[in-house]
Design a protein around this motif. Structure first.
Motif, PDB file in Angstrom:
ATOM      1  N   SER A  40      -5.983  -7.073   6.215  1.00 35.59           N
ATOM      2  CA  SER A  40      -5.621  -7.705   4.885  1.00 35.59           C
ATOM      3  C   SER A  40      -5.785  -6.982   3.728  1.00 35.59           C
ATOM      4  O   SER A  40      -5.188  -7.094   2.679  1.00 35.59           O
ATOM      5  CB  SER A  40      -6.471  -9.277   4.833  1.00 35.59           C
ATOM      6  N   SER A  41      -7.049  -6.286   3.828  1.00 34.50           N
ATOM      7  CA  SER A  41      -7.630  -5.554   2.606  1.00 34.50           C
ATOM      8  C   SER A  41      -6.461  -4.412   2.523  1.00 34.50           C
ATOM      9  O   SER A  41      -6.171  -4.095   1.228  1.00 34.50           O
ATOM     10  CB  SER A  41      -8.786  -5.134   2.725  1.00 34.50           C
ATOM     11  N   LEU A  42      -6.103  -3.903   3.614  1.00 28.77           N
ATOM     12  CA  LEU A  42      -5.145  -2.676   3.599  1.00 28.77           C
ATOM     13  C   LEU A  42      -3.897  -2.985   2.850  1.00 28.77           C
ATOM     14  O   LEU A  42      -2.998  -2.375   2.074  1.00 28.77           O
ATOM     15  CB  LEU A  42      -4.974  -2.037   4.862  1.00 28.77           C
ATOM     16  N   ARG A  43      -3.156  -4.351   3.254  1.00 33.89           N
ATOM     17  CA  ARG A  43      -2.104  -4.845   2.862  1.00 33.89           C
ATOM     18  C   ARG A  43      -2.142  -5.137   1.379  1.00 33.89           C
ATOM     19  O   ARG A  43      -1.065  -4.900   0.455  1.00 33.89           O
ATOM     20  CB  ARG A  43      -1.485  -6.188   3.731  1.00 33.89           C
ATOM     21  N   SER A  44      -3.209  -5.732   1.042  1.00 32.08           N
ATOM     22  CA  SER A  44      -3.034  -6.394  -0.383  1.00 32.08           C
ATOM     23  C   SER A  44      -3.934  -5.156  -1.347  1.00 32.08           C
ATOM     24  O   SER A  44      -3.748  -5.613  -2.453  1.00 32.08           O
ATOM     25  CB  SER A  44      -4.166  -7.432  -0.479  1.00 32.08           C
ATOM     26  N   ALA A  45      -4.268  -4.200  -0.941  1.00 30.85           N
ATOM     27  CA  ALA A  45      -5.187  -3.172  -1.750  1.00 30.85           C
ATOM     28  C   ALA A  45      -6.402  -3.744  -2.358  1.00 30.85           C
ATOM     29  O   ALA A  45      -6.855  -3.235  -3.566  1.00 30.85           O
ATOM     30  CB  ALA A  45      -4.211  -2.511  -2.622  1.00 30.85           C
TER      31      ALA A  45
END
Length: 403
Positions: A40-45
């Motif tokens: 989720s962190s990688l997708r939302s930056a």
């Protein structure tokens, strides 16, 4: 995910001492939580969200209760993040330099946030009793000790119910506690936490308790108008309580024997003491699990009280001392409610064999199970003998104990 679990299991020694069920459930669940938070962190930056961090902190609190070393927990997190970074690197090409740099920064932020959450979990108030509230434990002690129950309730901001279910429990070890490959303390604490959680469910989060890995005491408020103190033993509520406690065994993975009584708050000390005594008698008589009331063991309970008649009753069966098979058959027959077929099934013999052996009992003792007066004497004699055997074993244990 399986690779990550296997990596942690291989490289963090303490995790190999955890019960297999803990690895399959709790450990796998928190690894998946971390992985999903990272994706989720990688997708939302964006940095890892509060919900994921709360789950990490709660998982760490449970590991603290189980005495898992903090260094090993942190080592597991670092291993997982390092493993995932290597996987990302293997998938990246020369054109992914910018994205790889961004992913590395987010991984670092996640690891830093997860470390803080783990430290918060270990810094919270871990309790031997899992999710139990210290205030509720203190109120349990106040009520069972005979202190001013009204004053104690006011001090804790609790309205006392009209009646309590008063329980005394004995809990058998979970198989994990006997395993040489699993840390026994961890297994015990996991069992106690599950037990506490199940009792909270039964008591709808109002149960008061003091528990260890081998049992303890519980007070469950009776909030409905029924049952009463005089009619609870045959009530639907008691039947439901018995079913709930039996279902609890499957959840915690260990047998539970519970002595039950009912009392108003001011009568709890006497009821709890009696429940403890009934539990002790039930264990002496070979009860392994389920619920028992005083009336279920009234004769056996009576025979445990000091009496000159107890050894005389036990001596009625002395002619069977050299014939243990006959004594075992008599006990099985009585335990089965004088059901010949049930006794035969328990003994793995033909019903006619039971009849033959009972005739031998009658010949040797002069007491025939087929006559009412003799049957009463035989029931009392068996109960007295069991009490005497347990008392003798206890004395032998104390004598053999090193100073």
């Amino acid at each position: 995910m399986a690779e990550t679990i296997a990596l942690i299991w291989r490289q963090v020694p303490f995790y190999r001492l955890l019960p297999e069920e803990a690895v399959r459930s709790d450990v796998a669940a928190i690894i998946l939580c971390n992985f999903e938070a990272l994706i989720s962190s990688l997708r939302s930056a964006q940095a890892t969200g509060d919900e994921g961090l709360m789950q990490i902190s709660e998982s760490a609190r449970r590991r603290a209760e189980e005495l898992v070393p903090l260094a090993d927990v942190l080592h597991a997190y670092h291993l997982a993040v390092e493993h995932w970074w290597n996987l990302i690197g293997d998938l990246a090409g020369p054109e992914d330099t910018t994205d790889l740099s961004r992913a590395g920064a987010l991984l670092h932020k996640h690891l830093r946030a997860a470390t803080t959450a783990v430290l918060a979990g270990y810094g919270s108030d871990p309790s031997v009793h899992g999710e139990d509230d210290p205030a509720r434990r203190e109120l349990f002690l106040e009520l069972t000790s005979g202190s001013n129950s009204t004053g104690a309730a006011e001090r804790f901001g609790v309205n006392l119910p009209r009646l309590y279910w008063v329980l005394s429990l004995h809990v058998e070890p979970h198989p994990d506690e006997r395993s040489a490959d699993i840390d026994a303390v961890v297994a015990e604490r996991r069992k106690v936490r599950r037990l506490q959680r199940e009792l909270d469910n039964v008591g709808r989060d109002h149960a008061l308790s003091m528990l260890t890995s081998s049992g303890g005491g519980v007070l469950i408020p009776i909030l409905e108008p029924d049952p009463g103190v005089d009619d609870w033993q045959d009530s639907p509520q008691y039947a439901q309580l018995s079913r709930n406690l039996r279902d609890m065994e499957r959840t915690i993975g260990a047998e539970v024997l519970t002595a039950v009584s009912v009392a108003a708050p001011q009568e709890v000390p006497q009821a709890y003491e009696q429940a403890q005594e009934v539990l002790d008698v039930a264990r002496r008589c070979g009860r392994g699990n389920g619920t028992v009331r005083l009336r279920d063991l009234a004769l056996e309970y009576h025979l445990t009280r000091p009496s000159a008649a107890t050894p005389l009753l036990a001596d009625l069966l002395s002619p069977l001392e050299s014939r243990p098979v006959l004594l075992e058959t008599l006990e099985s027959y009585l335990d089965a409610g004088c059901d010949r077929s049930a006794a035969a099934a328990a003994l793995h013999v033909h019903p006619n064999t039971v009849v033959y052996r009972l005739r031998k009992v009658a010949t040797l003792t002069g007491l025939d199970v087929g006559t009412a007066p003799d049957l009463v004497r035989l029931v009392a004699a068996v109960a007295a003998r069991r009490v005497a055997d347990v008392a003798q074993a206890a004395r032998a244990s104390r004598t053999a104990r090193p100073l």
